[in-house]
Design a protein around this motif. Structure first.
Motif, short mmCIF file in Angstrom:
data_model
loop_
_atom_site.label_atom_id
_atom_site.label_comp_id
_atom_site.label_asym_id
_atom_site.label_seq_id
_atom_site.Cartn_x
_atom_site.Cartn_y
_atom_site.Cartn_z
N VAL A 152 88.15 0.01 32.42
CA VAL A 152 88.68 1.38 32.51
C VAL A 152 88.24 2.13 31.25
O VAL A 152 88.33 1.60 30.14
N ILE A 153 87.78 3.34 31.44
CA ILE A 153 87.51 4.22 30.30
C ILE A 153 88.26 5.53 30.56
O ILE A 153 88.11 6.14 31.61
N SER A 154 89.10 5.91 29.64
CA SER A 154 89.91 7.13 29.82
C SER A 154 89.39 8.23 28.92
O SER A 154 88.98 7.98 27.78
N THR A 155 89.42 9.44 29.45
CA THR A 155 89.05 10.62 28.66
C THR A 155 90.13 11.67 28.86
O THR A 155 90.92 11.60 29.80
N ALA A 156 90.14 12.66 28.00
CA ALA A 156 91.19 13.69 28.03
C ALA A 156 90.62 15.02 28.49
O ALA A 156 89.43 15.30 28.35
N SER A 157 91.51 15.84 29.06
CA SER A 157 91.10 17.18 29.51
C SER A 157 90.99 18.16 28.36
O SER A 157 90.46 19.25 28.52
N LYS A 158 91.54 17.80 27.21
CA LYS A 158 91.58 18.65 26.02
C LYS A 158 92.39 19.92 26.24
O LYS A 158 92.28 20.88 25.48
N SER A 159 93.22 19.93 27.28
CA SER A 159 94.04 21.10 27.56
C SER A 159 95.44 20.98 26.97
O SER A 159 96.20 21.93 27.00
N LEU A 160 95.77 19.80 26.45
CA LEU A 160 97.10 19.58 25.87
C LEU A 160 96.94 19.14 24.42
O LEU A 160 95.97 18.46 24.07
N LEU A 187 93.48 29.27 31.47
CA LEU A 187 92.13 29.13 30.93
C LEU A 187 91.97 27.84 30.14
O LEU A 187 90.89 27.25 30.11
N GLN A 188 93.06 27.39 29.52
CA GLN A 188 92.96 26.19 28.68
C GLN A 188 92.60 24.96 29.50
O GLN A 188 92.01 24.02 28.98
N VAL A 189 92.97 24.92 30.79
CA VAL A 189 92.71 23.72 31.59
C VAL A 189 91.36 23.77 32.29
O VAL A 189 90.94 22.78 32.89
N LEU A 190 90.66 24.90 32.23
CA LEU A 190 89.37 25.02 32.92
C LEU A 190 88.20 24.60 32.05
O LEU A 190 87.10 24.37 32.56
N GLY A 191 88.42 24.53 30.73
CA GLY A 191 87.32 24.19 29.85
C GLY A 191 86.25 25.26 29.86
O GLY A 191 86.52 26.45 30.07
N ASP A 192 85.00 24.84 29.67
CA ASP A 192 83.87 25.77 29.66
C ASP A 192 83.09 25.73 30.97
O ASP A 192 81.91 26.06 31.01
N ASN A 193 83.75 25.32 32.05
CA ASN A 193 83.04 25.10 33.30
C ASN A 193 82.88 26.37 34.14
O ASN A 193 82.25 26.32 35.19
N PHE A 194 83.46 27.47 33.70
CA PHE A 194 83.36 28.73 34.43
C PHE A 194 82.74 29.79 33.54
O PHE A 194 82.95 29.79 32.32
N CYS A 195 82.02 30.68 34.16
CA CYS A 195 81.51 31.85 33.46
C CYS A 195 82.55 32.96 33.59
O CYS A 195 82.94 33.31 34.70
N CYS A 196 83.02 33.48 32.48
CA CYS A 196 84.12 34.44 32.49
C CYS A 196 83.60 35.87 32.42
O CYS A 196 82.63 36.16 31.72
N HIS A 197 84.29 36.74 33.14
CA HIS A 197 84.00 38.18 33.10
C HIS A 197 85.30 38.94 32.96
O HIS A 197 86.26 38.68 33.70
N ALA A 198 85.34 39.86 32.01
CA ALA A 198 86.48 40.74 31.87
C ALA A 198 86.23 41.99 32.70
O ALA A 198 85.22 42.67 32.51
#
Length: 1367
Positions: A564-572, A904-915
C-alpha cells in the motif's frame, strides 16, 4: 427440579477438553486446553512479542492473573501495534481462540451484535458478530480503538461485560452460565437461552485521552475493566524485532545508540511537561511507537555511513517521525540541538530544500533492478562507502520499466536527481517490507512534488499492477474492507473492496487522498502492520497459514507482493491527520518539491520561450513565499501544473506572452482576493516587472466554415494576434445528444464576454482543460457557457448542501425488492464525451466536490458499486473516459456575501480557473443598447455609470450587495416595456430589498444623483409615494352572457363613515386619506422622533454633540460593519451547521443503506443534525483577538492625511460589529494602544456612550503624549498576554504609523515579536511614515501591509480579520 439436577450431573460427567500442557508464568500455573477450532488461533507468529523479554513477561503475567480471576482487561497504550500484539501473544500463550473488532466512528450495534442477510429464496438469516461468536464459543474478544467509537456505542456491551448477558435480534438471549444451569427443562429446551461460555474474556485497547485524540471513556463502561498502562519506553524497545545476528549487531553501532538515546529522552521529556505545555503547540512531540523498529530495520538492511549530511539526517528523522513536518520550527530547533549534542551534527531544513542529489535514505543510490522470477525482483543499491547492497523484494507480474533507464530522453517524465532520490527512498522502504506514506510538505504552497508520477514509476520499475483507490469523506471503515452486494435473485452477500482484492492479487494499492477520511484510516492499522484483517461472516485474512494446518474456507493470506502506498490530497492541514497513528501504519517518505532549476526544465519542455519561463518562476517563487498557511486553504496555490498550463498556452499562442498579468491573475483568481492580499499581489507584479495592459476590444464572433471564428482583438497590443478558429461539434458523434444541446433565445454580444468565450474555447478545445468559472450572481456564467457550446450536448447537475457522493455517481432504484443503479448525468457525460456543467459547486460540502479532483487530473474515479472510471480499459467493468469529456464547474466568488464552501482547496491545480466579472462600461452599454433600442443612449450611459459606481462601493465596503448585470438588465427591460413609469418605480424593483437599510439608501441616492438620475425618493419614502399614485381604472370584461343586468351598489351610510372590508356599504376610505398623509401627522411623527432622541441621549448621558460625533464615525464604516458582522455570524453558524447524520433509526431513508434496509436493519435512515467534530479536533472555544491602535503624538501631528480619524472609525467598526453578534461568546476581543494603555478590556460590554468614550480617549491621548514609539513592545506584550488564554485560536492585529528608520526598528525586531509564539496569528498595518517602508511586505509576507491611503484602513483591517478568522 429433578430435570435440572439430572442436567447438572450430566454436565459434570462430560469430560472437559484435554489439556495440551501446563503454562507456568512466575508464581502462576495454568493448564492450557486444546483448541476446538484452530483456525481462530493467532497466525502471526513472526510479529508476536518476544516472550523472553522481561517487559513483555510482566505484562503477560498481569493478563494471566486477570484471566484466571475471570476479569476483563483494558490496555492503555500510545498508538501503535504493541498492545494488539500483546493481546495476540497472550492468546497464543494460553492457546485461546480470539475474535477481533477494529473500532471506528462508523461502528454501530450491528457490528457488535448481529447482522442480517437475505439468502437465496428470500430467507432472512441472522449472522453473529465477532463479539457474539466470542461469547458463545469461549474466545477472547479483542476490541481495538475504544477511543474512536462514538458515544453510546460501547454501552451496548455493558450488560455483556458485567453479567455476561445480552439480548440478540434473532430472539435468543445469552445468559450467564450459572443462571443457565438454573433454568428448568421447558425454558432450556426452547433454545431461546444460550449460556455464555465460561472462558469468554474481553481485552479492550485504547490510547489515553488526553493527550491523544479521541472520545473519553463512558464511566459505566470503564468501571467493568481492569486497567493496565503500557509504558511507552518499554513498548518502543520491545517492538525493535531483533530476529537475526545482523539486526543484533546494529544495536552496537554509534548511530543507532545515539538515535535511541534521543528518542528515549524525547519520550521522557514529553511525559514530564507542565500542564500549560499541553496547549503551547511548540513542544517537541514524542516519537511514534514504531520509531525504533524502523530505525533498526533500516540500519540493518542499509548500513549507515560514518557521517550523514544535515539534509540526509533531516530526511531520516522525518521518515520515522513525520509529525515533525508540521510541528513549529521551535520543536525542530530543539531536536537539532539534541543531535548536535549527541555528535551527529545539526539537522537540515525540515523542508528538505538542500537535497539536490539522487541519493535516498542514508545516502544510498539506486544502481539497477533485475527480475528474479515472476513475482520477485533484485534491487542493487550503492552505499555512500561504495559497497553494493543487493536486496530481494516482492514485485508484480508485468514487464518492468528497465532501470537504469535505457533512453531517458524518451521517457514521459524527467528523471531528475530529486526524483531519483525520492524513488530510491520508496524502493528502500519497500525492501523493508513496510507500506509507504508519501507525506506532503508543510509549506503552504510549493512547486510540484511529483506525487502521482512517483507512484506510477514505482509501480512500473517493479512490474506492479497499480490499483488507485480514491478516498472520499463518506467512506466508512467497513467500506474500506468490503461492500454489500445483491445477487440477481435478491440475496445479499459481500464482496471485497479494491484494497482487499489487491491484497489477494498482490497489487500495489494507491490510497489517494487518505487525509480526507481522517481517523477512519486508523481502522486499517492491523492490516497495514500485521497483514491481518477481519472480513465478512467469520472470514479472516491472516499473516500466514500455520505449519500442518488444515485448509479452512474462512482463512486467506495476503499475497507477499501486496503493498500500500498512501498519498494526501493536500486539502487539509497536516496537523489534522498526520499524527502517531498514521506514522505507525506506514513508513513515511517526506515529499520534496521541485527546485527552481528542475521546474524551469519542466516548463521549457512545453516549448515556451525561456525568458517567459524565467518570469513565471520568479513570480511563482515570490507568490508562494508570500502565501500563509491561513490563506492557502482558500486561495490558489499556483503549483507547477498551473504554470505548465500558462506555458503551454504561450507556446501555442506566442502573443499571449504579453498577457502574463492576465494569465497569472486568472490562475490565482486575483479578481476575488481580499483587499490585503490583492495589495501584496500588486507588489509582487511590480517587483517581477509584469505590467498590466489596457484591455483590448473583442469583435463579435462569426459562425461560418463549420466552426466559430473569433476575430483578432483590436487595440494597441492586438496587431500581431491572429483570428482563432474553433470547429463546431460534429453531432454525428453523439446522435442521441440532440436533446441535450442547450437552447438559447438570445445573446447580446459584447467585448468582455466575447473575450471570455474565446479563452474558454482555447482551454476546452485546444488545450483540453477542465474549467472552473467563478463570479458574482447574475454575471452570465451559464449564458456564456451555453452560447459557446454551439450545438454540443451538455449534461447538467446542480449541487446543494445535501448532495452526496453517491448521488453524483448514480441514482438508486428499488424494483421488486432488487436494488438497481442508473448512471447519473456525470457517468453519461464521461461515457459519451459530453460537457457536464456542475452548477453551484460552492454550495455542496467540500468532500463531495473533491471527487472531481482525480477525475479532472487523471481521468480516474472509484465508484461505490465497485466499478472504476479509467482513461484506458484495464478490466471488463471499467468505464472509459471519452476523450471529448469535459468538466465545467460554476460557482459564486469566494468570501462575503456568498459564503460558500472553500471548494477550491480540494480541486488542486487540475482545473483552469476563470473569473467571470460584470462587463466593462463599453460592453455593458452595447449589450443594453441591443436589449432596449428605444431607450436613449444618454439614459443607458447614466445607468451603466451608476451601476459601476455601485459595484465600486461594494468592493470598497460601503455597500453590502454586489449589484450585477442581472439587476441592470431587469431594470432596463422594465423601462423598455413601461416607458411611462417614473424612474423611481423601476428602481424599486432592485432597491426595495434595502428599504430598512437607511445608510444603503443614502449611498444609492448619492450615486444616482451624481450621474444625473435624480429621483424624488428611495426606500421607505418611495414606497409611500407610490401609494399616492392614482390607478385610473380597474375593469374586468367577461366574455359571453352574464346573469347580472346591472352592477350592485352598496348601501349609503347616512353618517358618511369610512368603511373597509365587506360588501354592505358603499364607499370606503376617503381619497384624501388614501392619497396623502396630513402634514400635522407628519409633524407629530417628527416631534416624536426628536423626543425619543432627547430621551435616549439623556439616558446615555450623551450630549447632542457627542451623538453627532459618534454618528459621523459610525456612518463612515456602516458598510464595513455589515459585511464583517455577516461574516462572523456566518462562521459561528457554520460551526453549528446541520448536516446529514447517518445510521439513524428514524428520519429519511438513506439510499446508500438500502441493502441494509432490505435485510431489516433499523439504522438505515438519515436526518439533519449537528455535525460531529472530527476525532481529535479540539472542542470549540472562543477566538481570542487583540487589536493594537497607535495613539502616539504623530497620529495627531500628521492627522491632515486623516490617519487618526480613520483609526477612530476603525475602532468604531470593531466595537459595533462585536456588539451586534448574537453569539458573543464565540469571539473574545480587547484593544489597546501603547505597551501599557488599555482601551477596551476583554469581554467588556460597551453601550454607545462607552464606545464614544473609547474613540474620544484615542483622540485625547494623541494630543498629550510625547514623541516615541512602542510598536515592538506593544506587539510583544499583546502576543504574550493573548496566548495565556485557553482558546480556539489567537490573533493580534496592530496598526501603527511608526517611522521605523527614525526609531531604529528593523525587520528582525518585528519578526521576533510577531513570531515569538507560533500559535498566535499576527498582522501589522503600517500607515503614514510606516507605509513608506517598502521592506514590510517582503519581510513579513502575508502579515505586513502598507496602506498609503488612510481611507483604506477600515477596509484593510476588515479584510485581515476576515481572512484570519475564516480559515
Amino acid at each position: 427440579m429433578a430435570h435440572r439436577r439430572l442436567k447438572h450431573v450430566l454436565n459434570g460427567l462430560t469430560p472437559p477438553p484435554k489439556p495440551i500442557g501446563v503454562l507456568k508464568l512466575g508464581d502462576i500455573s495454568y493448564e492450557i486446553p486444546a483448541s476446538s477450532e484452530p483456525s481462530r488461533l493467532p497466525h502471526g507468529e513472526d510479529v508476536l512479542l518476544d516472550t523472553s523479554n522481561p517487559f513483555n513477561l510482566d505484562n503477560l503475567h498481569f493478563m494471566l492473573q486477570k484471566y484466571l480471576l475471570e476479569q476483563d482487561i483494558f490496555l492503555l497504550s500510545q498508538p501503535g501495534p504493541y498492545a494488539r500484539r500483546l493481546a495476540l501473544t497472550f492468546c497464543r500463550l494460553i492457546n485461546s481462540e480470539y475474535e477481533f473488532v477494529a473500532l471506528h466512528r462508523d461502528v454501530g450495534e450491528t457490528e457488535l451484535k448481529q447482522g442480517r442477510e437475505i439468502r437465496a429464496g428470500g430467507n432472512l438469516v441472522y449472522v453473529d458478530s465477532a463479539a457474539v461468536r466470542a461469547v458463545k464459543h469461549g474466545r477472547v474478544l479483542i476490541l481495538e480503538g475504544i477511543e474512536k467509537a462514538e458515544r453510546g456505542i460501547m454501552p451496548v456491551l455493558n450488560n455483556l461485560l458485567e453479567n455476561r448477558e445480552i439480548n440478540l435480534d434473532d430472539g435468543t438471549h445469552i445468559v450467564h452460565p450459572h443462571r443457565y444451569e438454573l433454568l428448568d427443562g421447558t425454558e432450556a429446551e426452547t433454545s431461546a437461552f444460550i449460556p455464555a461460555h465460561k472462558n469468554f474474556r474481553v481485552i479492550a485497547i485504547a490510547a489515553p485521552v488526553p493527550p491523544y485524540p479521541g472520545y473519553p471513556l463512558d464511566p459505566p463502561f470503564r468501571s467493568r475493566f481492569q486497567a493496565r498502562f503500557v509504558d511507552p519506553m518499554g513498548a518502543l524497545l520491545a517492538l525493535q524485532g531483533i530476529k537475526d545476528p545482523q539486526s543484533a549487531a546494529i544495536l552496537a553501532s554509534p548511530l543507532y545508540q545515539k538515535l535511541r538515546d534521543i528518542i528515549a529522552s524525547t519520550q521522557i521529556a514529553s511525559e514530564s511537561r507542565h500542564s500549560l505545555d499541553a496547549i503551547a503547540k511548540s513542544t517537541l512531540p514524542a516519537f511514534p511507537q514504531t520509531a525504533l523498529a524502523k530505525v533498526t530495520a533500516l540500519l540493518s538492511m542499509f548500513p549507515p555511513p560514518d557521517v550523514l549530511s544535515p539534509e540526509h539526517l533531516a530526511r531520516l528523522v522525518l521518515s520515522i517521525h513525520p509529525a515533525l513536518i508540521h510541528s513549529p520550527f521551535v520543536a525542530w530547533a530543539m531536536l537539532s540541538h539534541q543531535f548536535e549534542d549527541a555528535g551527529l551534527g545539526e539537522l537540515g531544513s525540515p523542508n528538505l530544500t538542500g537535497i539536490e542529489d539522487d541519493a535516498g535514505l542514508l545516502g544510498y543510490r539506486l544502481a539497477h533492478i533485475d527480475r528474479v522470477d515472476e513475482r520477485t525482483a533484485s534491487i542493487t543499491f550503492d552505499s555512500p562507502s561504495g559497497k553494493e547492497v543487493v536486496v530481494t523484494v516482492p514485485a508484480g507480474p508485468h514487464d518492468y520499466l528497465s532501470f537504469p533507464f535505457a533512453h531517458p530522453e524518451l521517457l514521459s517524465f524527467v528523471p531528475s536527481a530529486r526524483f531519483m532520490g525520492l524513488l530510491t527512498s520508496l524502493l528502500q522502504t519497500h525492501a523493508l517490507g513496510w507500506d509507504i506514506s508519501y507525506a506532503p510538505p508543510a509549506l503552504p504552497s510549493t512547486a510540484s512534488c511529483s506525487t502521482t508520477l512517483l507512484v506510477r514509476t514505482f509501480a512500473a520499475v517493479l512490474g506492479y499492477e497499480l490499483e488507485d483507490v480514491h478516498m472520499y469523506k463518506e467512506l466508512g471503515g467497513r467500506e474500506l474492507i468490503m461492500r454489500r452486494k445483491i445477487e440477481d435473485g435478491g440475496a445479499t452477500s459481500w464482496e471485497p473492496s479494491p484494497l482487499v482484492e489487491g491484497a489477494w492479487e498482490g497489487r500495489l494499492v494507491h490510497l489517494a487522498g487518505v487525509d480526507v477520511i481522517g481517523s477512519t484510516a486508523g481502522s486499517l492499522a492491523r492490516f497495514s502492520q500485521d497483514r491481518e484483517v477481519e472480513i465478512w461472516e467469520q472470514k479472516r485474512i491472516v499473516r500466514r497459514i500455520l505449519d500442518g494446518e488444515e485448509p479452512s474456507p474462512d482463512l486467506s493470506v495476503a499475497h507477499p507482493s501486496f503493498r500500500v502506498i498512501s498519498t494526501a490530497s493536500k486539502s487539509l492541514p497536516l496537523k489534522d491527520w498526520l499524527g502517531d497513528e498514521h506514522a505507525n501504519m506506514f513508513f513515511t517518505v517526506p515529499a520534496q518539491p521541485m527546485s527552481h532549476a528542475e521546474e524551469a526544465h519542466i516548463l521549457l519542455q512545453t516549448r515556451c520561450a525561456a525568458p517567459v519561463v524565467e518570469t513565471l518562476l520568479r513570480f511563482a517563487d515570490r507568490y508562494r513565499t508570500s502565501m500563509t498557511s491561513d490563506a492557502v486553504q482558500k486561495n490558489r496555490k499556483l503549483g507547477t501544473r498551473a504554470l505548465m498550463r500558462i506555458a503551454r498556452r504561450v507556446a501555442q499562442f506566442p502573443t499571449a506572452a504579453e498577457d502574463l498579468h492576465v494569465l497569472l491573475s486568472r490562475a490565482i483568481l486575483a479578481e476575488f482576493l481580499p483587499a490585503t492580499e490583492a495589495m501584496n499581489l500588486q507588489n509582487i507584479f511590480e517587483d517581477v516587472g509584469i505590467k498590466k495592459r489596457t484591455e483590448p476590444f473583442n469583435p463579435s464572433p462569426e459562425v461560418r466554415d463549420g466552426g466559430v471564428w473569433f476575430p483578432p482583438p483590436s487595440g494597441p497590443h492586438g496587431k500581431d494576434v491572429k483570428a482563432t478558429f474553433i470547429p463546431s461539434f460534429d453531432q454525428s458523434q453523439d446522435p442521441e445528444g440532440v436533446s441535450h444541446v442547450p437552447h438559447m433565445d438570445h445573446f447580446y454580444d459584447n467585448s468582455l464576454q466575447t473575450g471570455l468565450m474565446r479563452d474558454l474555447a482555447i482551454d476546452l478545445e485546444v488545450l483540453g482543460e477542465h474549467l472552473v468559472l467563478l463570479g458574482n450572481q447574475g454575471v452570465g456564467k451559464n449564458k456564456v457557457i451555453d452560447r459557446y457550446l454551439l450545438g454540443r450536448p451538455r449534461e447538467y447537475i446542480q449541487l446543494h448542501r445535501d448532495t452526496t457522493v453517491n448521488q453524483l455517481m448514480f441514482q438508486t432504484v428499488l424494483e421488486n425488492g432488487i436494488i438497481k443503479y442508473t448512471d447519473s448525468p456525470l457517468l453519461r457525460a464521461i461515457t459519451l464525451g459530453r460537457v457536464i456543467v456542475i452548477d453551484e459547486a460552492d454550495k455542496a460540502a467540500e468532500h463531495v466536490v473533491a471527487i472531481f479532483r482525480s477525475l479532472a487530473g487523471h481521468g480516474q474515479l472509484s465508484l461505490a458499486d465497485g466499478r472504476r472510471v479509467r482513461e484506458t480499459k484495464e478490466r471488463d467493468t471499467d468505464i472509459v473516459v471519452h476523450p471529448k469529456f469535459r468538466l465545467i464547474l460554476l460557482a459564486n466568488r469566494p468570501g462575503y456575501p456568498f459564503l460558500g464552501n472553500h471548494f477550491l482547496q480540494v480541486l488542486g491545480d487540475n482545473f483552469c480557473c476563470h473569473a467571470v466579472t460584470n462587463p466593462d462600461m463599453a460592453s455593458e452599454r452595447k449589450l443594453l443598447s441591443q436589449l432596449a433600442p428605444q431607450l436613449s443612449e444618454d439614459t443607458i450611459l447614466r445607468l451603466v455609470a451608476a451601476f459601476h459606481d455601485l459595484r465600486r462601493a461594494y468592493e470598497s465596503g460601503t455597500l453590502t450587495y454586489p449589484y450585477s448585470l442581472r439587476e441592470l438588465l431587469n431594470l432596463v427591460r422594465h423601462m423598455q416595456a413601461y416607458p411611462n413609469d417614473p424612474l423611481e418605480a423601476a428602481l424599486r424593483n432592485v432597491f426595495d430589498f434595502d428599504v430598512y437599510k437607511p445608510e444603503t439608501i443614502s449611498k444609492l441616492a448619492d450615486i444616482l444623483d451624481h450621474h444625473g438620475l435624480s429621483v424624488k425618493s428611495l426606500g421607505m419614502s418611495a414606497a409611500r409615494e407610490a401609494a399616492k399614485k392614482q390607478v385610473l381604472d380597474l375593469k374586468f370584461e367577461p366574455k359571453g352572457d352574464t346573469s347580472l343586468t346591472e352592477p350592485k351598489f352598496g348601501k349609503e351610510d347616512p353618517d358618511n363613515e369610512a368603511h373597509t372590508g365587506g360588501n354592505t356599504w358603499a364607499g370606503g376610505i376617503p381619497d384624501a386619506l388614501k392619497n396623502d398623509v396630513p402634514d400635522h401627522v407628519k409633524e407629530r411623527a417628527r416631534e416624536m422622533a426628536r423626543q425619543e432622541l432627547a430621551r435616549r441621549l439623556e439616558e446615555l448621558n450623551m450630549s447632542a454633540g457627542d451623538a453627532k460625533g459618534y454618528g459621523s464615525l459610525l456612518t463612515a464604516v456602516e458598510g464595513h460593519i455589515a459585511q464583517l458582522h455577516d461574516l462572523l455570524e456566518h462562521l459561528a453558524a457554520r460551526e453549528e451547521e446541520r448536516v446529514w447524520v447517518k445510521r439513524q433509526t428514524d428520519g429519511e431513508l438513506d439510499d446508500s443503506r438500502l441493502t441494509e434496509g432490505l435485510t431489516g436493519e433499523a439504522t438505515v435512515y438519515k436526518r439533519r443534525g449537528m455535525a460531529k467534530p472530527e476525532l481529535g479536533r479540539p472542542q470549540l472555544k472562543p477566538k481570542r483577538i487583540r487589536f493594537l491602535f497607535d495613539v502616539s503624538a504623530s497620529m495627531y501631528r500628521f492627522q491632515v492625511d486623516g490617519r487618526l480619524r480613520r483609526s477612530m472609525e476603525t475602532a468604531v467598526m470593531l466595537m459595533e460589529t462585536f456588539d451586534r453578534l448574537t453569539r458573543k461568546e464565540k469571539y473574545v476581543w480587547d484593544s489597546g494602544d501603547s505597551a501599557v494603555i488599555p482601551l477596551v478590556e476583554a469581554g467588556e460590554q460597551l453601550d454607545i456612550r462607552d464606545r464614544w468614550k473609547v474613540v474620544d480617549k484615542m483622540e485625547m491621548i494623541t494630543q498629550y503624549t510625547f514623541a516615541g514609539d512602542f510598536t515592538v513592545e506593544a506587539i510583544d506584550k499583546a502576543v504574550t498576554e493573548v496566548a495565556k488564554f485557553d482558546a480556539d485560536d489567537w490573533f493580534v492585529i496592530a496598526l501603527t504609523d511608526a517611522n521605523f528608520g527614525r526609531y531604529n526598528i528593523t525587520a528582525e525586531d518585528l519578526q521576533r515579536v510577531m513570531n515569538r509564539n507560533p500559535k498566535v496569528h499576527t498582522a501589522l498595518i503600517c500607515i503614514g511614515e510606516g507605509a513608506e517602508a517598502s521592506w514590510i511586505p517582503k519581510n513579513l509576507p502575508g502579515r505586513g501591509y502598507r496602506v498609503s491611503n488612510t481611507a483604506d484602513i477600515p477596509a484593510v483591517l476588515r479584510s485581515i480579520l476576515s481572512t484570519m478568522v475564516d480559515r
